[in-house]
Design a protein around this motif. Structure first.
Motif: not given
Length: 339
Positions: A206-212, A136-140, A158-164
């Protein structure tokens, strides 16, 4: 013989485990349900729950391992990264326990421990290997050269995969934690029903903010066209399947790129999102195509747990790498740096 008590309290799970000579004899996890009505972890409530849970959790771990507290040779604890209030509870308990029993204190990096969970049971990965650590907090993406020699080669900007997963679930009106529910509904849906965008980020990051954001706008549009869109079970299942497919494809595309560039075929995944069935299934399929040796932890070692802290502590114990009583928790701690 080395008997290690491992303590994990970085977020909203209080966990304790007993490790004897690299073998886990108990792994007790106390979950916190208090956060469900808030749709996410409330730090103050988390730290209070840790205070209530830590003594009975440790007591149960010792009983289940069928040892006595006097048999413990060292206590390992999560120093960071994590929520400072939660970390403080585990750190304070560990320091007091070590002082009272006159035994060594071992600090553990939470993200390193997720990776070292692969050394709890066979088969164990050979060095060097790549580990995709997702939570939830990391994607590495981490290049693991030895037990405590790790190089961070890719991470979210930006955001982690778990957060997405969790934020997408919130948009879909699913209760917290929503990530596992997306996984559940995705199994029944069509992953090709909707095509969500893939971010174009160079390198291994990685980036997940745009996907969200695109998922949010998509759902808003669908509801404006059909107010009961999400109440239709088939629609919900298809959206979940499509979201999961995109998040997994983003993760595996970067992992493949790193594996090919570094010419490494020992591949592992770790962290809470590594329990996702779609990620596990697609990784196994990809491994067959790329001729990888893949290592996937048991479900109980994916989410935050004391066993991973205990096994990390055991390997530090072998090196006599101990901490002092002056040590304090830290909220941010890179996987490739010591403090």
């Amino acid at each position: 013989m080395a008997t290690i008590l491992g303590i994990e309290s970085s977020c909203d799970e209080t966990s304790a485990a007993i490790c004897i000579d690299g073998k886990i004899l108990s792994n007790i996890i106390a979950n916190q349900t208090v956060h469900e009505k808030f749709g996410g972890v409330v730090p103050e409530l988390a730290s209070r729950a840790h205070q209530q849970n830590i003594i009975p959790t440790v007591h149960t771990a010792i009983l289940e391992a069928k040892i006595h507290k006097n048999d413990i040779d060292a206590i390992a604890f999560t120093r960071g990264p994590g929520l400072l209030g939660s970390l403080l509870v585990g750190t304070s308990f560990a320091k007091a326990f070590a002082l009272a029993k006159n035994i060594p204190l071992i600090e553990v990096n939470h993200m390193q421990a997720h990776i070292l969970a692969h050394f709890i049971e066979d088969p164990k990965p050979a060095f060097p290997f790549l580990c995709l650590t997702v939570s939830g907090g990391h994607t590495q993406i981490v290049l693991v050269k030895d037990y405590f020699e790790m190089q961070l080669i890719g991470q979210t900007i930006d955001d982690a995969a778990g957060e997405a997963f969790d934020k997408s679930a919130k948009v879909l009106n699913l209760p917290y934690p929503g990530g596992p529910l997306i996984d559940k509904f995705a199994k029944l849906g069509n992953p090709d029903a909707y095509n969500f965008p893939e971010p174009q980020i160079k390198g291994f990051d990685f980036s997940f903010s745009g996907l969200k954001t695109s998922i949010l706008y998509f759902i808003q549009q669908k509801i404006s066209e059909q107010s009961d869109f999400l109440e239709n079970e088939n629609n919900l299942q298809d959206v979940c399947a499509s979201i999961q497919k995109r998040i997994v494809s983003i993760l595996l595309k970067k992992l493949t790129l790193a594996a090919k560039e570094l010419k490494i075929n020992n591949i592992a995944i770790a962290g809470g999102v590594s329990a996702n069935s779609g990620l596990r299934k697609d990784l196994i399929c990809l491994a067959e195509k790329e001729n990888w040796n893949v290592f996937i932890p048991k479900f109980e070692y994916c989410t935050d747990n004391g066993a991973m802290i205990a096994i990390a502590g055991y390997h530090k114990y072998l090196k006599q790498d101990f901490a002092s009583q002056e040590i304090a928790p830290i909220a941010r701690w890179a996987v490739n740096h010591s403090q």
